[in-house]
Design an enzyme around this catalytic site. Structure first.
Site, PDB file in Angstrom:
ATOM      1  N   CYS A   2       0.895  -1.227  -0.073  1.00  0.00           N
ATOM      2  CA  CYS A   2       0.220   0.158  -0.061  1.00  0.00           C
ATOM      3  C   CYS A   2       0.914   1.177  -0.115  1.00  0.00           C
ATOM      4  CB  CYS A   2      -0.838   0.082   1.352  1.00  0.00           C
ATOM      5  SG  CYS A   2      -2.075  -1.294   1.427  1.00  0.00           S
ATOM      6  N   ARG A  27       5.278   0.187  -5.679  1.00  0.00           N
ATOM      7  CA  ARG A  27       5.221  -0.676  -4.646  1.00  0.00           C
ATOM      8  C   ARG A  27       4.506  -1.964  -4.774  1.00  0.00           C
ATOM      9  NH1 ARG A  27       6.766   2.257   0.127  1.00  0.00           N
ATOM     10  NH2 ARG A  27       5.459   1.425   1.431  1.00  0.00           N
ATOM     11  N   TRP A  73      -3.088  -2.555  -1.418  1.00  0.00           N
ATOM     12  CA  TRP A  73      -2.784  -3.954  -1.868  1.00  0.00           C
ATOM     13  C   TRP A  73      -3.455  -4.768  -0.650  1.00  0.00           C
ATOM     14  CZ3 TRP A  73      -0.273  -8.230   0.531  1.00  0.00           C
ATOM     15  CH2 TRP A  73       0.307  -8.992  -0.395  1.00  0.00           C
ATOM     16  N   ASN A  99      -2.001   1.837   5.993  1.00  0.00           N
ATOM     17  CA  ASN A  99      -1.132   0.869   5.457  1.00  0.00           C
ATOM     18  C   ASN A  99      -0.810  -0.035   6.554  1.00  0.00           C
ATOM     19  OD1 ASN A  99      -0.977   2.288   2.971  1.00  0.00           O
ATOM     20  ND2 ASN A  99       1.235   2.647   3.409  1.00  0.00           N
ATOM     21  N   GLY A 100      -0.824  -1.372   6.356  1.00  0.00           N
ATOM     22  CA  GLY A 100      -0.806  -2.143   7.747  1.00  0.00           C
ATOM     23  C   GLY A 100      -1.977  -3.120   7.937  1.00  0.00           C
ATOM     24  N   GLU A 484      18.242 -17.482  -7.504  1.00  0.00           N
ATOM     25  CA  GLU A 484      17.738 -16.209  -7.743  1.00  0.00           C
ATOM     26  C   GLU A 484      17.341 -15.823  -9.095  1.00  0.00           C
ATOM     27  OE1 GLU A 484      17.098 -13.386  -6.452  1.00  0.00           O
ATOM     28  OE2 GLU A 484      17.337 -11.773  -7.697  1.00  0.00           O
ATOM     29  N   LYS A 488      13.657 -14.727 -10.374  1.00  0.00           N
ATOM     30  CA  LYS A 488      13.158 -13.706 -11.154  1.00  0.00           C
ATOM     31  C   LYS A 488      12.288 -14.196 -12.499  1.00  0.00           C
ATOM     32  CE  LYS A 488      14.357 -10.935  -9.551  1.00  0.00           C
ATOM     33  NZ  LYS A 488      15.030 -10.914  -8.469  1.00  0.00           N
ATOM     34  N   GLU A 491       8.926 -14.531 -10.904  1.00  0.00           N
ATOM     35  CA  GLU A 491       8.222 -13.342 -10.361  1.00  0.00           C
ATOM     36  C   GLU A 491       7.506 -12.511 -11.706  1.00  0.00           C
ATOM     37  OE1 GLU A 491      10.763 -10.988  -7.056  1.00  0.00           O
ATOM     38  OE2 GLU A 491      11.964 -11.597  -8.559  1.00  0.00           O
ATOM     39  N   HIS A 507      18.191 -35.924  -6.789  1.00  0.00           N
ATOM     40  CA  HIS A 507      17.235 -36.190  -5.586  1.00  0.00           C
ATOM     41  C   HIS A 507      15.681 -35.789  -5.920  1.00  0.00           C
ATOM     42  CE1 HIS A 507      20.375 -38.031  -3.234  1.00  0.00           C
ATOM     43  NE2 HIS A 507      21.192 -36.795  -3.595  1.00  0.00           N
ATOM     44  N   LYS A 606       6.694  -4.348  -4.037  1.00  0.00           N
ATOM     45  CA  LYS A 606       8.146  -4.166  -3.828  1.00  0.00           C
ATOM     46  C   LYS A 606       8.596  -4.060  -2.312  1.00  0.00           C
ATOM     47  CE  LYS A 606      12.163  -2.506  -5.374  1.00  0.00           C
ATOM     48  NZ  LYS A 606      12.823  -3.730  -5.899  1.00  0.00           N
TER      49      LYS A 606
END
Ligand code: G6P
Length: 611
Positions: A2, A27, A73, A99-100, A484, A488, A491, A507, A606
């Site tokens: 948010c 964000r 969000w 926010n929160g 990573e 990427k 995402e 395995h 973000k």
């Protein structure tokens, strides 16, 4: 997550709010809204992007010199027009953006319903708006007191802005666990979740601390605690430049940030490595070097990409400084009753400096008496303020949700820390130290070379853009790079991807290998080179497709793999800084080719300010 913006002054608030919301889009959000006071309350909100909100408002009159805007969000309640912020209280006295998460909202809501309140949305924020109003009307108190009393009754986290229709000359803001910055102008104030919407108007800012309440009129700012203790605001100068938050001609922020990595790394070691590469100076750690030297153990805490940087840190600290390291997800560490010793060093890594789980883990470590250090990118954010000492990465603002330059800047800091610690503990020779430091300073120009492979990487992306699964493999220092690389891809292109230590492939993931699934293998020349060559053969023996990131001039893998991407030679300890670059480019191109929103991937944020 948010985003909050607010304005009070002599200008029309609406254009400032809309521009601010656009600055905060990075964000991550799913709906947006604005509210202004101009004798009446003007309130518009909409599911979707800020541009959808603008379209919805169209040519309707939106005037007022005090106002607030929000990008939401979703946490409580699905993303829709009703759940979007701002929220009005039942009797229209208050307007709130938040926010929160208010954790006890359900109980409060029940009580308010019992007192005749009705609710439109499913949000915890509307409960807060009604709680403030209930206290205001019942107690016949000022808006400010009603806000402070209401906040004393809620549990959870908030960054909050409140307007009261009866007191239209002020914004009331409060913070606990969710960031808020006040921009100080001449006869005007700005409010935002971070400095990006503010920087084009003023560079003088005040970062609110947890427990702060600000009462803001156009010519006056009062800062106090929830319990009405008066505080002295500390005005700081922003070092952020407006150019840094523009795309500067790039199609996406992510692409710009990939290309900024040589500079981000150089900026991160500039002034910290002396000209003949014989010393590393990390001023922010000066006071804690004795603790670091005597540490029983290092615990690295982070989330997402920062956690992957932490894994590289583990390899660096253990190899160079010979100190045992554990790398923890903030969310697991905070709830699993970890054993923390007073002579542990805890290092929190975070681009934003606001990640809720990392912050909570820091608090736990501090309570246990450990020394807590931070590696953060956003100056003045919560983590640097919560930690005992730390080092800033100087990567500049990272706007693309998928982290790129922050990762390489974090690894740069970890490398400097590990080398310096190793030197102090006499674990490496002076020659070795000087050599490694010199090699680190060569990384920016080697990344420039790696970036030149863009067209080649784009051609590979074209071939595999339609795959549904991908596997990333690496060993040693390159295992975190495999993780990573996979992160990427998933995402931003929504392709399922897994990162694995190459030997672990046997395995499980080996069962997935077929002629459809690309296997990206990070296999530069290092101490496990022979082993990873065997892993490549294992994939090829099963008709797998291998795309290998290799050291320039490697002829062996070239003959086995379907495609190779050659990066300049560097010591294996620094190879993550180079090998991650083509994987970032590859994900970027695949996502663009698939028509995905690269900078704002669906559902992601973000800055993850809720747990
Ligand atoms: C979110 C972001 C990631 C980031 C992670 C940790 O998931 O989308 O890019 O790596 O949070 O964020 P931090 O700011 O703590 O590094």
């Amino acid at each position: 997550m948010c985003g909050i913006v607010g304005y009070i002054g002599d200008k029309e608030a609406f254009p400032i709010l809309i521009k601010g919301l656009k600055r905060l889009e990075y964000r991550g959000y799913d709906s947006a809204g604005v509210a202004l006071l101009n004798g009446n309350t003007v309130l518009y909100k909409r599911k979707g992007k800020v541009s959808d909100l603008e379209e919805h408002i169209g040519s309707q009159e939106v005037s007022g010199k005090i106002g607030m805007g929000h990008t939401r969000w979703a946490t409580h309640g699905e993303p829709n027009d009703v759940n979007a912020h701002p929220h009005k209280s039942f009797n229209d006295k208050f307007i709130v953006i938040h926010n929160g998460i208010i954790e006890n909202y359900a109980r409060l809501k029940e009580k308010l319903i019992g007192r005749g309140y009705e609710f439109d949305s499913e949000t915890d924020t509307e409960v807060l708006a009604n709680l403030i109003e209930y206290i205001y009307l019942k107690g016949d108190v000022t808006a400010e007191l009603a806000v402070r009393l209401a906040l004393s009754k809620v549990f959870g986290a908030y960054g909050l802005v409140v307007m009261c229709k009866d007191e239209p000359d002020k914004l009331i803001a409060a913070r606990k666990g969710s960031p808020l910055v006040i921009g100080v102008g001449k006869g005007e104030y700005f409010l935002a979740s971070d400095a990006t919407p503010i920087v084009e108007y003023t560079k003088s800012v005040i970062y609110l601390n947890d427990g702060d309440v600000a009462v803001i009129k156009k010519n006056e700012l009062k800062l106090k605690t929830i319990d009405n203790e008066i505080l002295t605001p500390e005005i700081q100068e922003l070092s952020l430049d407006i150019g840094e938050i523009d795309k500067m001609g790039y199609e996406h922020f992510m692409l710009k940030e990939i290309y900024e990595q040589p500079k981000a790394i150089a900026d991160t070691f500039r002034g910290r490595i002396n000209s003949d590469c014989t010393n590393i100076h990390l001023g922010g750690l000066h006071a804690v070097w004795p603790d670091l030297e005597n540490a029983r153990r290092i615990i690295i805490i982070a989330c997402g990409t920062s956690w992957h940087a932490g894994l590289v840190g583990e390899y660096l600290f253990e190899e160079f400084a010979r100190i045992p390291v554990e790398v923890e997800y903030g969310s697991e560490f905070r709830y699993r009753k970890p054993v923390i010793y007073k002579d542990d060093i805890v290092i929190a890594i975070s681009q934003s400096g606001e990640t809720a789980d990392t912050l909570a883990a820091i608090k736990l470590a501090k309570e246990a008496g450990a020394t807590v250090l931070g590696i953060c990118n956003v100056v003045g954010s919560s983590i640097p303020r919560e930690t005992d000492a730390g080092v800033y990465t100087h990567a500049g603002p990272e706007i693309g949700v998928a982290s790129t330059k922050a990762f390489t800047a974090q690894v740069t800091v970890l490398t400097m820390m590990a080398l310096k610690l190793a030197r102090k503990k006499y674990q490496i020779s002076e020659d070795q130290f000087n050599h490694m430091v010199k090699e680190l300073t060569l990384i920016p120009e080697k990344i420039e070379k790696a970036l030149e492979l863009n067209d080649h990487i784009k051609a590979i992306a074209e071939l595999y853009k339609d795959c549904t699964n991908a596997l990333y493999l690496g060993r040693g220092f390159l295992f975190p790079v495999a993780l990573e690389g996979a992160l990427k891809l998933k995402e931003i292109s929504y392709i399922h991807a897994e990162g694995y230590p190459a030997a672990e492939m046997k395995h499980g993931p080996i069962a997935l290998i077929d002629k459809e699934m690309p296997v990206f293998i990070v296999a530069t020349k290092d101490s496990s080179y022979e082993k990873i060559v065997s892993n490549i053969q294992e994939v090829k023996a099963r008709n797998g497709i291998v795309i290998a990131v290799v050291t320039q001039g490697d002829d062996t893998i070239k003959h086995m793999a379907d495609h190779v991407i050659e990066v300049p030679e560097t010591p294996e300890h620094l190879a993550p800084l180079l090998t991650v670059i083509p994987l970032q480019q590859l994900s970027y191109h695949i996502a663009v080719m698939r028509g995905c929103n690269v900078d704002q991937p669906r559902n992601l944020a973000k800055s993850v300010t809720v747990e």
